[in-house]
Scaffold this motif. Structure first.
Motif, PDB file in Angstrom:
ATOM      1  N   LEU A  99       0.803  -1.219   0.000  1.00  0.00           N
ATOM      2  CA  LEU A  99       0.000   0.000   0.000  1.00  0.00           C
ATOM      3  C   LEU A  99       0.842   1.278   0.000  1.00  0.00           C
ATOM      4  CD1 LEU A  99      -2.965  -1.011   2.357  1.00  0.00           C
ATOM      5  CD2 LEU A  99      -2.983  -0.761  -0.136  1.00  0.00           C
ATOM      6  N   PRO A 100       1.957   1.348   0.736  1.00  0.00           N
ATOM      7  CA  PRO A 100       2.776   2.568   0.641  1.00  0.00           C
ATOM      8  C   PRO A 100       3.319   2.825  -0.769  1.00  0.00           C
ATOM      9  CG  PRO A 100       3.343   1.338   2.622  1.00  0.00           C
ATOM     10  CD  PRO A 100       2.447   0.460   1.818  1.00  0.00           C
ATOM     11  N   VAL A 101       3.626   1.745  -1.500  1.00  0.00           N
ATOM     12  CA  VAL A 101       4.123   1.919  -2.869  1.00  0.00           C
ATOM     13  C   VAL A 101       3.027   2.501  -3.760  1.00  0.00           C
ATOM     14  CG1 VAL A 101       5.032   0.725  -4.908  1.00  0.00           C
ATOM     15  CG2 VAL A 101       5.770   0.033  -2.605  1.00  0.00           C
ATOM     16  N   ALA A 112       4.264  -4.611  -5.913  1.00  0.00           N
ATOM     17  CA  ALA A 112       3.618  -3.315  -6.108  1.00  0.00           C
ATOM     18  C   ALA A 112       4.431  -2.429  -7.043  1.00  0.00           C
ATOM     19  CB  ALA A 112       3.414  -2.627  -4.758  1.00  0.00           C
ATOM     20  N   GLU A 113       5.754  -2.433  -6.884  1.00  0.00           N
ATOM     21  CA  GLU A 113       6.615  -1.637  -7.766  1.00  0.00           C
ATOM     22  C   GLU A 113       6.482  -2.110  -9.214  1.00  0.00           C
ATOM     23  OE1 GLU A 113       8.179   0.999  -7.156  1.00  0.00           O
ATOM     24  OE2 GLU A 113       8.816   1.072  -5.055  1.00  0.00           O
ATOM     25  N   ALA A 114       6.381  -3.434  -9.420  1.00  0.00           N
ATOM     26  CA  ALA A 114       6.231  -3.961 -10.775  1.00  0.00           C
ATOM     27  C   ALA A 114       4.878  -3.577 -11.368  1.00  0.00           C
ATOM     28  CB  ALA A 114       6.394  -5.483 -10.755  1.00  0.00           C
ATOM     29  N   ILE A 115       3.838  -3.563 -10.530  1.00  0.00           N
ATOM     30  CA  ILE A 115       2.497  -3.213 -11.028  1.00  0.00           C
ATOM     31  C   ILE A 115       2.448  -1.755 -11.463  1.00  0.00           C
ATOM     32  CG2 ILE A 115       0.089  -2.881 -10.316  1.00  0.00           C
ATOM     33  CD1 ILE A 115       0.407  -5.396  -8.559  1.00  0.00           C
ATOM     34  N   VAL A 116       2.965  -0.830 -10.630  1.00  0.00           N
ATOM     35  CA  VAL A 116       2.858   0.595 -10.963  1.00  0.00           C
ATOM     36  C   VAL A 116       3.812   0.983 -12.090  1.00  0.00           C
ATOM     37  CG1 VAL A 116       2.110   1.203  -8.633  1.00  0.00           C
ATOM     38  CG2 VAL A 116       4.546   1.296  -9.193  1.00  0.00           C
TER      39      VAL A 116
END
Length: 588
Positions: A410-412, A553-557
């Motif tokens: 969530l923070p990412v 999360a980094e890969a998704i965004v």
């Protein structure tokens, strides 16, 4: 601490109300009989609250800048500071105080109280403040039992003697014991100036000092030459009657100003306080106060006064362990304390019912408090989380994720959505370990008016946890509640991401974290070889809980959507839009 020769007056400060003073338009703070801890973001009026009390107690001169300025830039014409005094034992003031306060003691039911109002208004020259005091009857605010119309008690002016039962001290954040000991007007300078030596002893010591000084002059060739040259100056200047060199103080009052404090560190030399760092000098003032607090009040009354002490940021310049040591010292004091702090260590070690949270509201600075938790088991559960996430007392929003993946991911998503670190927006993320254990923690947040949001699974555990939390905060919580964003029925966060079609991004995150062959190696394990691609992905994630959240999360965004913006899953986006509304963030 207490002066055993004089009985302590049985009085305490029950509450303080401040209106129109600096950042405080209208606040009322109920004080704990022992220790009150004031917390909040910067610029929420914590220091102004302490300065208001100092002004009411006559320990600080008010200035025009003390008058409140509203959002339109209009300065108020007057400030008002009310102190509510009550017996510290029983419902009635004792025999020591009734002769002094008798005419102004008021009663609400069977409870006696005295209320003192201090007002300040701008002087005719616009550069000074006219301050006045009066006794009042009635009290409003602070959720006390004394909510009634306030009127001035006529014909009873407030004198310094009326304030004498209270000994007030403010230890400011910029305290420096070295400087204060050298200033005759400071609290320590005044204390050191109070000689309690017999006149004959003073004369004897001063004669010895003169003899020692003369010996130093006679034994030192350098000083002898300097004295001779000073004699020449005297002879050359007819307006100078006498010039004398004094290598040592010859009077007791000058000697007391040279009083120093020596600190011996382990395996180190004895060094005076002036050669110590700011942390040592800061904590030294607190320690000296604890040793001499009883001596700071006058001795002219037959009673020992009630000690009210305000500590502004006692953690200043101290490392975390020293901060905990200081708060233990303060808690052991036999005084009524008010502490302002930004220290998570201090707030985490404080009883919930002692905390007063200052925060910005639509109508100005507001104050919230909690009555605490009734059951000790609940206190323990809340304490464990607050010790881990003690910064929540300074948060503008707390987001609670039901799992380690959510806590990491969530923070990412939030940083990408806002294009700033969520910490700079005052957001704290919390993983309670089990949402079912978070009820007491959320109850404290709710009491203090700290906004919170929950991102929760829609399984049986999540639904049961929502019901339990709802009971704590006295309202029903469902997936339709404004504080709740709930995943689809029977789906956890990982399965939700796969259902959103984010498999490629998830695989990319796994590859970057575990290596390019991680999934291939995992698929060769016999019991997993029969799984389809999505099932294999879910099983891999399940086996590696607590490690991959931020990488995925980094890969998704990193992948843009049809609008050319970073990909953020729909329910996460809904969570962040609610955070926008709470924080008053505008979206372009």
């Amino acid at each position: 601490m207490q002066d055993s020769a004089r009985p302590r007056v049985k009085m305490r400060i029950e509450a303080v109300r401040v209106t129109g003073f600096r950042a405080l338009r209208d606040v009322c703070v109920a004080l704990d009989p022992e220790i009150t801890v004031v917390v909040g973001e910067n610029n929420t009026g914590k220091s102004a609250f302490l300065e208001a009390i100092a002004t009411a107690m006559g320990k600080r001169l008010p200035v025009p800048d003390d008058l409140y300025i509203d959002a339109q830039g209009h300065q108020h014409k007057e400030f008002c500071i009310d102190l509510l005094l009550m017996p510290s034992d029983g419902n009635s003031f004792d025999d020591q105080l009734t002769p002094l306060l008798g005419n102004v003691i008021r009663r609400e039911g069977n409870q006696e109280y005295v209320a003192i109002r201090t007002t300040g208004s701008i002087g005719e020259d616009r550069s000074t403040i006219n301050r006045s005091r009066c006794f009042i009857e009635g009290w409003t605010g602070c959720d006390t039992s004394h909510n009634s119309e306030v009127v001035v008690i006529p014909g009873e002016p407030v004198t310094e003697r009326h304030l004498s039962p209270i000994s007030f001290t403010l230890l400011e954040a910029n305290r420096d014991l070295v400087d204060e000991m050298r200033q005759r007007s400071s609290r320590w300078g005044r204390l050191l100036a109070q000689r309690d030596l017999e006149p004959g002893t003073v004369d004897e010591i001063e004669n010895q000092l003169k003899d020692l000084g003369e010996r130093v002059l006679n034994e030192s060739q350098l000083l002898t030459r300097l004295r001779a040259r000073l004699d020449e100056v005297q002879n050359a200047l007819p307006t100078v009657n006498h010039v004398e060199l004094e290598p040592l103080p010859s009077r007791i009052d000058a000697l007391t100003r040279a009083t120093d404090i020596l600190i011996n560190t382990p395996d180190g030399p004895r060094l005076p306080l002036r050669m110590q760092g700011l942390g040592s000098r800061s904590i030294a003032e607190i320690m000296v106060y604890t040793a001499f607090a009883a001596e700071l009040s006058g001795m002219e009354e037959p009673y020992s006064p009630h000690l009210l002490t305000c500590f502004e940021e006692p953690e200043a310049h101290l490392h975390p362990q020293a901060q905990l040591a200081v708060i233990r010292i303060i808690k052991d004091l036999d005084v009524q304390c008010i502490i302002t702090t930004h220290s998570p260590q201090i707030t985490a070690s404080t009883d919930f019912s002692h905390i007063r949270l200052f925060r910005h509201t639509n109508s100005g600075i507001g104050v919230k408090s909690s009555v605490g938790l009734e059951m000790e088991e609940e206190n323990i559960k809340a304490r464990r989380l607050i010790e881990r996430y003690s910064q929540v007392f300074f948060a503008r929003l707390v987001i609670i994720g039901d799992g380690t993946t959510e806590y990491a991911a969530l923070p990412v998503f939030t940083r990408t959505y806002w294009d700033v670190n969520p910490e700079s927006e005052g957001v704290t993320f919390v993983d309670p370990g089990s949402l079912g254990q978070a009820g007491p923690f959320i109850k404290i947040l709710d009491d203090l008016g700290i906004p919170w949001l929950i991102f929760v699974d829609a399984d049986l555990g999540g639904s049961n946890a929502l019901r339990a939390i709802g009971k704590r905060v006295s309202r029903t919580l469902t997936r339709n509640s404004r504080e709740v964003v709930m995943l689809p029925e029977g789906v956890d966060f990982e399965q939700y991401l796969i259902n959103e079609g984010l498999q490629d991004s998830i695989k990319k995150g796994i590859t970057e974290l575990f290596g390019k062959d991680a999934l291939k190696r995992f698929s060769k394990i016999p019991k997993y070889s029969v799984l389809d691609k999505d099932e294999l992905l879910i099983k891999f994630l399940d086996k590696n809980k607590g490690t991959y959240g931020d990488a995925i999360a980094e890969a998704i965004v990193s992948v843009t959507n049809d609008q050319g913006k970073p990909t953020i899953p729909g329910l996460v986006l809904e969570l962040l839009r609610r955070a926008d509304r709470i924080l008053g963030r505008s979206r372009v």
